[in-house]
Design an enzyme around this catalytic site. Structure first.
Site, PDB file in Angstrom:
ATOM      1  N   ASN A 191      57.189  66.915  76.032  1.00  0.00           N
ATOM      2  CA  ASN A 191      57.325  67.378  77.414  1.00  0.00           C
ATOM      3  C   ASN A 191      58.493  66.597  78.019  1.00  0.00           C
ATOM      4  O   ASN A 191      58.352  65.440  78.380  1.00  0.00           O
ATOM      5  CB  ASN A 191      56.020  67.105  78.166  1.00  0.00           C
ATOM      6  N   ARG A 229      57.063  71.898  75.733  1.00  0.00           N
ATOM      7  CA  ARG A 229      56.676  72.487  77.008  1.00  0.00           C
ATOM      8  C   ARG A 229      57.943  72.918  77.745  1.00  0.00           C
ATOM      9  O   ARG A 229      58.860  72.123  77.941  1.00  0.00           O
ATOM     10  CB  ARG A 229      55.943  71.454  77.851  1.00  0.00           C
ATOM     11  N   HIS A 276      51.793  75.682  85.750  1.00  0.00           N
ATOM     12  CA  HIS A 276      50.568  75.103  85.170  1.00  0.00           C
ATOM     13  C   HIS A 276      49.822  76.138  84.317  1.00  0.00           C
ATOM     14  O   HIS A 276      48.610  76.023  84.112  1.00  0.00           O
ATOM     15  CB  HIS A 276      49.563  74.645  86.257  1.00  0.00           C
ATOM     16  N   GLY A 304      50.906  67.771  91.144  1.00  0.00           N
ATOM     17  CA  GLY A 304      51.188  69.153  91.515  1.00  0.00           C
ATOM     18  C   GLY A 304      49.837  69.868  91.491  1.00  0.00           C
ATOM     19  O   GLY A 304      48.939  69.437  90.767  1.00  0.00           O
ATOM     20  N   ARG A 361      54.261  67.611  97.880  1.00  0.00           N
ATOM     21  CA  ARG A 361      54.826  68.925  98.239  1.00  0.00           C
ATOM     22  C   ARG A 361      54.030  69.554  99.381  1.00  0.00           C
ATOM     23  O   ARG A 361      52.797  69.460  99.399  1.00  0.00           O
ATOM     24  CB  ARG A 361      54.800  69.875  97.047  1.00  0.00           C
ATOM     25  N   GLU A 402      39.330  66.435  88.425  1.00  0.00           N
ATOM     26  CA  GLU A 402      38.392  65.819  87.488  1.00  0.00           C
ATOM     27  C   GLU A 402      37.774  64.536  88.028  1.00  0.00           C
ATOM     28  O   GLU A 402      36.672  64.165  87.647  1.00  0.00           O
ATOM     29  CB  GLU A 402      39.120  65.484  86.168  1.00  0.00           C
ATOM     30  N   GLU A 449      46.621  69.796  78.357  1.00  0.00           N
ATOM     31  CA  GLU A 449      47.791  70.647  78.155  1.00  0.00           C
ATOM     32  C   GLU A 449      48.435  70.392  76.796  1.00  0.00           C
ATOM     33  O   GLU A 449      48.936  71.316  76.164  1.00  0.00           O
ATOM     34  CB  GLU A 449      48.799  70.417  79.292  1.00  0.00           C
TER      35      GLU A 449
HETATM   36  P1  ADP Z   1      50.235  65.232  87.041  1.00  0.00           P
HETATM   37  O1  ADP Z   1      49.877  65.545  85.598  1.00  0.00           O
HETATM   38  O2  ADP Z   1      50.502  66.420  87.893  1.00  0.00           O
HETATM   39  O3  ADP Z   1      51.221  64.124  87.197  1.00  0.00           O
HETATM   40  P2  ADP Z   1      47.479  64.339  87.185  1.00  0.00           P
HETATM   41  O4  ADP Z   1      46.759  65.587  86.868  1.00  0.00           O
HETATM   42  O5  ADP Z   1      47.495  63.244  86.198  1.00  0.00           O
HETATM   43  O6  ADP Z   1      48.934  64.633  87.709  1.00  0.00           O
HETATM   44  O7  ADP Z   1      46.859  63.781  88.566  1.00  0.00           O
HETATM   45  C1  ADP Z   1      47.293  62.565  89.106  1.00  0.00           C
HETATM   46  C2  ADP Z   1      46.571  62.329  90.417  1.00  0.00           C
HETATM   47  O8  ADP Z   1      45.157  62.320  90.201  1.00  0.00           O
HETATM   48  C3  ADP Z   1      46.843  60.974  91.041  1.00  0.00           C
HETATM   49  O9  ADP Z   1      48.004  60.977  91.818  1.00  0.00           O
HETATM   50  C4  ADP Z   1      45.619  60.762  91.897  1.00  0.00           C
HETATM   51  O10 ADP Z   1      45.836  61.367  93.175  1.00  0.00           O
HETATM   52  C5  ADP Z   1      44.529  61.532  91.195  1.00  0.00           C
HETATM   53  N1  ADP Z   1      43.553  60.653  90.551  1.00  0.00           N
HETATM   54  C6  ADP Z   1      43.627  60.094  89.330  1.00  0.00           C
HETATM   55  N2  ADP Z   1      42.537  59.326  89.091  1.00  0.00           N
HETATM   56  C7  ADP Z   1      41.755  59.409  90.196  1.00  0.00           C
HETATM   57  C8  ADP Z   1      40.490  58.835  90.589  1.00  0.00           C
HETATM   58  N3  ADP Z   1      39.808  58.041  89.782  1.00  0.00           N
HETATM   59  N4  ADP Z   1      40.013  59.158  91.809  1.00  0.00           N
HETATM   60  C9  ADP Z   1      40.707  59.977  92.630  1.00  0.00           C
HETATM   61  N5  ADP Z   1      41.895  60.534  92.330  1.00  0.00           N
HETATM   62  C10 ADP Z   1      42.408  60.258  91.130  1.00  0.00           C
END
Ligand code: ADP
Length: 397
Positions: A7, A91, A180, A212, A241, A335, A385
């Site tokens: 990626n 990707r 996504h 995102g 965003r 999650e 992914e």
């Molecule tokens: P991307 O792949 O788009 O960079 P992710 O799906 O990994 O992002 O999501 C990252 C975001 O998930 C973090 O910026 C945070 O806001 C949130 N996050 C991660 N762990 C936790 C947690 N334990 N509790 C709440 N929010 C979380």
């Protein structure tokens, strides 16, 4: 077969080597600051510790060379030589209207991806550099392009057209594409399997809430609508965003703040969302949740505005689907933030949804968080992914 998933961003490169038999990763990592001072590679072999190595990476070819070196070296490598890597899955962010599914990469495919560069000027050129670097270093290894936009190509015209003069669609292909897609496809199919339901006879809404964020409506295994548009800026309020807004705001801010259009767009992409709403506190929901619990009013505002927007999209997709059987939450926030799921589902009582808070507070695996008598199943389905890209790659090689 071992499949290398790449990626590639403009200055970073994430990778995972996945054993397609076990579907588990055997090594993974990240190259950062490619083309800048202070480049580093993070590398973690399965069962081993993460290694962080500073090493100059003037370009992506050097980054990929270091990745391949890490994977094959005597001490912490996981394969003996490059012959043990059977294929590479890349990707690709934007496949335009040209790619409705993954495809084996050849010169024609590369030319077609280049034609989509206009639509994703920050992402596609970087993805292409990654392909080029891999082809140089592994000329005999088959490679597959997996597109973020492909799953959404089944959207009907009424869902993807903007209310703009039709000639802009004809001339420039201005329309909604959605992103996504790999995650929405993986999560929706996996949820059906986990729940023991027929994917081809099911109305689902998938909320991919990460940095995102996007929502998709999936009917009988096909995407019928999604919240991101021509670019990933449309739709939900995200980490930084803005998501949907009145387009006239752009000129208004440009005039008031004496900014160019691209400066305003930079604000909408990088300084807005929950970060901007919270008064520049944070884009990370862990910070926002603790500030909210400490009584920080802007953190509360950011959380409430975010969840309200997600709930409104779910409502509109219930209309698009004329009902809903399953709602899934996935990605970093979906999650890991029970508070967000609770706040979103509070708006959905009219659908007969009720949430089991004990289940909602569990973490980790696929899980049903709605009560037994809930009219709609609500589930948390961790996305993967990289695995989805590896599966697509295996299927084509
Ligand atoms: P991307 O792949 O788009 O960079 P992710 O799906 O990994 O992002 O999501 C990252 C975001 O998930 C973090 O910026 C945070 O806001 C949130 N996050 C991660 N762990 C936790 C947690 N334990 N509790 C709440 N929010 C979380």
């Amino acid at each position: 077969m071992n499949i290398l998933v790449i990626n590639c961003g403009s200055s970073s490169l994430k990778f995972q080597l996945i054993d397609s038999d076990t579907e588990k990763w055997i090594a993974k990592g990240l190259c950062e600051r490619i083309g800048m001072e202070g480049s580093v590679i993070n590398y973690t072999p399965v069962g081993g510790d993460k290694e962080v190595t500073k090493s100059p990476m003037p370009d992506h070819t050097e980054a990929i060379r270091l990745v391949l070196e890490a994977l094959t070296n005597d001490k912490t490598g996981v394969v003996k030589n490059l012959d043990e890597i059977g294929a590479v899955g890349h990707r690709i962010v934007h496949g335009g209207e040209r790619f409705a599914s993954s495809t084996v990469i050849d010169d024609k495919v590369i030319a077609a991806i280049k034609e989509c560069n206009d639509l994703a000027p920050l992402h596609n050129p970087a993805n292409l550099i990654g392909i080029d670097a891999c082809r140089k270093l592994m000329p005999k290894t088959p490679m597959v392009a997996v597109f973020d936009t492909a799953f959404h190509q089944t959207m009907p015209e009424k869902a993807y057209m903007y209310g703009l003069p039709y000639r802009y669609y004809e001339k420039y292909k201005i329309r909604r594409y959605g992103f996504h897609g790999t995650s929405h496809a993986y999560v929706s199919a996996h949820a059906a399997e986990f729940l023991g339901l027929d994917y081809n006879n099911l109305k689902m809404i998938v909320c991919h809430l990460g940095n995102g964020a996007s929502v998709s409506a999936v009917k009988n295994g096909k995407c019928v609508d999604t919240s991101m548009g021509l670019t990933p800026l449309e739709g939900l309020i995200m980490g930084t965003r803005s998501g949907d807004l009145d387009p006239a705001i752009i000129e208004f801010i440009a005039n008031k703040e004496n900014m160019t259009l691209s400066e305003v767009l930079n604000v909408l992409n990088k300084k807005s969302g929950v970060y901007g709403l919270s008064g520049d506190l944070s884009s990370d929901f862990r910070d926002l949740e603790s500030a909210h619990l400490e009584g920080n009013k802007l953190a509360t505002l950011a959380l409430e505005t975010y969840c309200y927007r997600v709930a409104k999209y779910i409502g509109s997709y219930v209309a698009a689907l004329n009902g809903v059987d399953v709602i899934c939450f996935t990605a970093g926030i979906g999650e890991n933030a029970p508070i967000v799921r609770t706040m979103v589902c509070e708006y959905l009582g009219y659908l007969g949804i009720s949430i089991d808070e004990t289940e909602n507070n569990k973490r980790g695996d696929d899980n049903i968080i709605s009560t037994k008598d809930s009219k709609v199943i609500v589930a948390v389905i961790p996305t993967n992914e990289e695995l989805a890209i590896a599966r697509e790659t295996l299927a084509l090689v």
